[in-house]
Design a protein around this motif. Structure first.
Motif, PDB file in Angstrom:
ATOM      1  N   ARG A   6       0.860  -1.178   0.000  1.00 35.71           N
ATOM      2  CA  ARG A   6       0.000   0.000   0.000  1.00 35.71           C
ATOM      3  C   ARG A   6       0.897   1.229   0.000  1.00 35.71           C
ATOM      4  O   ARG A   6       1.837   1.331   0.762  1.00 35.71           O
ATOM      5  CB  ARG A   6      -0.885  -0.005   1.243  1.00 35.71           C
ATOM      6  CG  ARG A   6      -1.762  -1.239   1.394  1.00 35.71           C
ATOM      7  CD  ARG A   6      -2.928  -1.282   0.466  1.00 35.71           C
ATOM      8  NE  ARG A   6      -3.868  -0.214   0.704  1.00 35.71           N
ATOM      9  CZ  ARG A   6      -4.950  -0.034  -0.042  1.00 35.71           C
ATOM     10  NH1 ARG A   6      -5.200  -0.835  -1.057  1.00 35.71           N
ATOM     11  NH2 ARG A   6      -5.779   0.945   0.219  1.00 35.71           N
ATOM     12  N   PRO A   8       1.190   5.812  -0.976  1.00 37.25           N
ATOM     13  CA  PRO A   8       0.418   7.048  -1.160  1.00 37.25           C
ATOM     14  C   PRO A   8      -0.250   7.055  -2.531  1.00 37.25           C
ATOM     15  O   PRO A   8       0.118   6.267  -3.408  1.00 37.25           O
ATOM     16  CB  PRO A   8       1.485   8.144  -1.048  1.00 37.25           C
ATOM     17  CG  PRO A   8       2.623   7.520  -0.330  1.00 37.25           C
ATOM     18  CD  PRO A   8       2.603   6.064  -0.693  1.00 37.25           C
ATOM     19  N   PRO A   9      -1.223   7.943  -2.742  1.00 33.82           N
ATOM     20  CA  PRO A   9      -1.912   7.992  -4.044  1.00 33.82           C
ATOM     21  C   PRO A   9      -0.929   8.107  -5.204  1.00 33.82           C
ATOM     22  O   PRO A   9       0.030   8.879  -5.158  1.00 33.82           O
ATOM     23  CB  PRO A   9      -2.787   9.252  -3.928  1.00 33.82           C
ATOM     24  CG  PRO A   9      -3.003   9.418  -2.462  1.00 33.82           C
ATOM     25  CD  PRO A   9      -1.751   8.930  -1.799  1.00 33.82           C
ATOM     26  N   TRP A  10      -1.187   7.324  -6.231  1.00 34.31           N
ATOM     27  CA  TRP A  10      -0.407   7.296  -7.461  1.00 34.31           C
ATOM     28  C   TRP A  10       1.019   6.793  -7.252  1.00 34.31           C
ATOM     29  O   TRP A  10       1.868   6.985  -8.106  1.00 34.31           O
ATOM     30  CB  TRP A  10      -0.415   8.661  -8.161  1.00 34.31           C
ATOM     31  CG  TRP A  10      -1.781   9.126  -8.496  1.00 34.31           C
ATOM     32  CD1 TRP A  10      -2.489  10.114  -7.876  1.00 34.31           C
ATOM     33  CD2 TRP A  10      -2.662   8.607  -9.509  1.00 34.31           C
ATOM     34  NE1 TRP A  10      -3.733  10.246  -8.455  1.00 34.31           N
ATOM     35  CE2 TRP A  10      -3.862   9.339  -9.450  1.00 34.31           C
ATOM     36  CE3 TRP A  10      -2.529   7.597 -10.461  1.00 34.31           C
ATOM     37  CZ2 TRP A  10      -4.931   9.101 -10.309  1.00 34.31           C
ATOM     38  CZ3 TRP A  10      -3.599   7.351 -11.316  1.00 34.31           C
ATOM     39  CH2 TRP A  10      -4.784   8.104 -11.236  1.00 34.31           C
ATOM     40  N   HIS A  11       1.293   6.159  -6.128  1.00 32.38           N
ATOM     41  CA  HIS A  11       2.588   5.517  -5.884  1.00 32.38           C
ATOM     42  C   HIS A  11       2.384   4.007  -5.866  1.00 32.38           C
ATOM     43  O   HIS A  11       1.454   3.517  -5.227  1.00 32.38           O
ATOM     44  CB  HIS A  11       3.175   5.936  -4.533  1.00 32.38           C
ATOM     45  CG  HIS A  11       3.723   7.327  -4.499  1.00 32.38           C
ATOM     46  ND1 HIS A  11       2.928   8.445  -4.621  1.00 32.38           N
ATOM     47  CD2 HIS A  11       5.000   7.777  -4.356  1.00 32.38           C
ATOM     48  CE1 HIS A  11       3.692   9.530  -4.539  1.00 32.38           C
ATOM     49  NE2 HIS A  11       4.948   9.151  -4.383  1.00 32.38           N
ATOM     50  N   GLU A  12       3.243   3.285  -6.565  1.00 34.04           N
ATOM     51  CA  GLU A  12       3.163   1.819  -6.581  1.00 34.04           C
ATOM     52  C   GLU A  12       4.561   1.226  -6.635  1.00 34.04           C
ATOM     53  O   GLU A  12       5.384   1.635  -7.455  1.00 34.04           O
ATOM     54  CB  GLU A  12       2.425   1.321  -7.829  1.00 34.04           C
ATOM     55  CG  GLU A  12       0.965   1.627  -7.909  1.00 34.04           C
ATOM     56  CD  GLU A  12       0.420   1.107  -9.232  1.00 34.04           C
ATOM     57  OE1 GLU A  12      -0.054  -0.038  -9.266  1.00 34.04           O
ATOM     58  OE2 GLU A  12       0.502   1.850 -10.226  1.00 34.04           O
ATOM     59  N   ARG A  25       5.486   6.556  -9.655  1.00 34.73           N
ATOM     60  CA  ARG A  25       5.077   7.684  -8.807  1.00 34.73           C
ATOM     61  C   ARG A  25       4.921   8.934  -9.664  1.00 34.73           C
ATOM     62  O   ARG A  25       5.418   9.001 -10.806  1.00 34.73           O
ATOM     63  CB  ARG A  25       6.136   7.930  -7.728  1.00 34.73           C
ATOM     64  CG  ARG A  25       7.523   8.200  -8.294  1.00 34.73           C
ATOM     65  CD  ARG A  25       8.486   8.681  -7.239  1.00 34.73           C
ATOM     66  NE  ARG A  25       9.846   8.761  -7.739  1.00 34.73           N
ATOM     67  CZ  ARG A  25      10.329   9.718  -8.517  1.00 34.73           C
ATOM     68  NH1 ARG A  25       9.523  10.700  -8.920  1.00 34.73           N
ATOM     69  NH2 ARG A  25      11.594   9.717  -8.921  1.00 34.73           N
ATOM     70  N   ARG A 127      -3.133   4.029 -15.986  1.00 36.56           N
ATOM     71  CA  ARG A 127      -3.113   5.050 -14.941  1.00 36.56           C
ATOM     72  C   ARG A 127      -3.464   6.413 -15.512  1.00 36.56           C
ATOM     73  O   ARG A 127      -4.188   7.192 -14.896  1.00 36.56           O
ATOM     74  CB  ARG A 127      -1.742   5.097 -14.261  1.00 36.56           C
ATOM     75  CG  ARG A 127      -1.358   3.829 -13.521  1.00 36.56           C
ATOM     76  CD  ARG A 127      -2.372   3.496 -12.420  1.00 36.56           C
ATOM     77  NE  ARG A 127      -2.131   2.212 -11.801  1.00 36.56           N
ATOM     78  CZ  ARG A 127      -2.616   1.055 -12.208  1.00 36.56           C
ATOM     79  NH1 ARG A 127      -3.374   0.988 -13.302  1.00 36.56           N
ATOM     80  NH2 ARG A 127      -2.402  -0.052 -11.539  1.00 36.56           N
ATOM     81  N   ARG A 130      -7.167   6.497 -16.097  1.00 33.19           N
ATOM     82  CA  ARG A 130      -7.888   6.607 -14.821  1.00 33.19           C
ATOM     83  C   ARG A 130      -7.879   8.046 -14.315  1.00 33.19           C
ATOM     84  O   ARG A 130      -8.895   8.559 -13.838  1.00 33.19           O
ATOM     85  CB  ARG A 130      -7.255   5.680 -13.782  1.00 33.19           C
ATOM     86  CG  ARG A 130      -8.095   5.540 -12.517  1.00 33.19           C
ATOM     87  CD  ARG A 130      -7.496   4.522 -11.584  1.00 33.19           C
ATOM     88  NE  ARG A 130      -6.493   5.143 -10.732  1.00 33.19           N
ATOM     89  CZ  ARG A 130      -5.706   4.479  -9.900  1.00 33.19           C
ATOM     90  NH1 ARG A 130      -5.764   3.159  -9.835  1.00 33.19           N
ATOM     91  NH2 ARG A 130      -4.836   5.112  -9.145  1.00 33.19           N
ATOM     92  N   TRP A 131      -6.733   8.713 -14.433  1.00 35.87           N
ATOM     93  CA  TRP A 131      -6.652  10.122 -14.023  1.00 35.87           C
ATOM     94  C   TRP A 131      -7.592  10.973 -14.875  1.00 35.87           C
ATOM     95  O   TRP A 131      -8.297  11.838 -14.357  1.00 35.87           O
ATOM     96  CB  TRP A 131      -5.217  10.617 -14.162  1.00 35.87           C
ATOM     97  CG  TRP A 131      -5.026  12.043 -13.756  1.00 35.87           C
ATOM     98  CD1 TRP A 131      -4.786  12.521 -12.488  1.00 35.87           C
ATOM     99  CD2 TRP A 131      -5.076  13.194 -14.613  1.00 35.87           C
ATOM    100  NE1 TRP A 131      -4.672  13.885 -12.508  1.00 35.87           N
ATOM    101  CE2 TRP A 131      -4.843  14.329 -13.807  1.00 35.87           C
ATOM    102  CE3 TRP A 131      -5.274  13.369 -15.973  1.00 35.87           C
ATOM    103  CZ2 TRP A 131      -4.823  15.624 -14.325  1.00 35.87           C
ATOM    104  CZ3 TRP A 131      -5.265  14.650 -16.495  1.00 35.87           C
ATOM    105  CH2 TRP A 131      -5.036  15.766 -15.676  1.00 35.87           C
ATOM    106  N   GLY A 134     -11.124  10.732 -13.840  1.00 31.91           N
ATOM    107  CA  GLY A 134     -11.369  11.502 -12.619  1.00 31.91           C
ATOM    108  C   GLY A 134     -11.521  12.986 -12.876  1.00 31.91           C
ATOM    109  O   GLY A 134     -12.127  13.700 -12.071  1.00 31.91           O
TER     110      GLY A 134
END
Length: 197
Positions: A6, A8-12, A25, A127, A130-131, A134
């Motif tokens: 898990r 932070p947002p948009w971090h993998e 990121r 990704r 997906r952005w 949004g």
């Protein structure tokens, strides 16, 4: 390729098919220097496919502009070594920018040959889309060299269609994003009538 942990947002944290660990990121201003250094390691054809024309170097001004996206209309991700920004070698960059009309957004992706062919381009494209969803974008597009068959195949596999642009040597790939379906309200609760009513 497998995403782990898990973040932070948009971090993998991602492990590639070759066992290499990378961090996906948002791009940071500190990435400018490593991106300039990594640019010299790219093949001429990789540069032409991303920038649509030959380039010998990535200038400090270009690197600065790439690493400082406007948060109101731009979004950019990097796939880099799991090191602090400024120290990490950048292996891929994915960027999307919303047009002035607020409805269309243009993407660009560059994956270096060091990490090519491992599903990273597909992962980054998803990704970006997906952005865009949004941000209520209705159409994502990108101009691709006719010779860049891998990028065209990737786009087609994700639902992009080809659209003529009247420019020799280029193909535009377009993904139409349907508006979100309105949520249907739940049915009203059943009322129980008192006995004898």
């Amino acid at each position: 390729m497998a995403a782990r942990n898990r973040m932070p947002p948009w971090h993998e944290n991602v492990r590639l098919a070759n066992g290499r660990d990378i961090l996906i990121r948002p791009i940071r201003p500190e990435d400018a220097g490593p991106m300039q250094a990594a640019f010299t390691l790219l093949e001429p054809d990789e540069i032409r496919q991303r920038f649509l024309h030959p380039m010998k170097e990535l200038s400090a001004q270009q690197a600065e502009r790439l690493t400082r996206p406007d948060p109101r209309r731009d979004f950019a991700l990097v796939a880099a070594e799991p090191l602090p920004p400024g120290e990490a070698l950048v292996g891929a960059v994915a960027r999307i920018s919303i047009d002035a009309n607020g409805k269309d957004a243009e993407f660009a992706i560059l994956v270096s040959h060091y990490v090519n062919g491992m599903g990273l381009g597909r992962h980054l494209m998803r990704r970006l889309v997906r952005w865009a969803k949004g941000r209520k974008v209705q159409r994502v597009y990108g101009d691709v060299l006719e010779s860049n068959l891998p990028m065209q195949a990737l786009a087609a596999s994700l639902g992009f269609r080809r659209e003529p642009i009247g420019q020799a040597g280029l193909v535009r790939v377009v993904l139409d994003i349907p508006p979100p379906k309105p949520k249907t309200p739940p049915p009203p609760p059943l009322m129980s009538l008192p006995p004898g009513a």
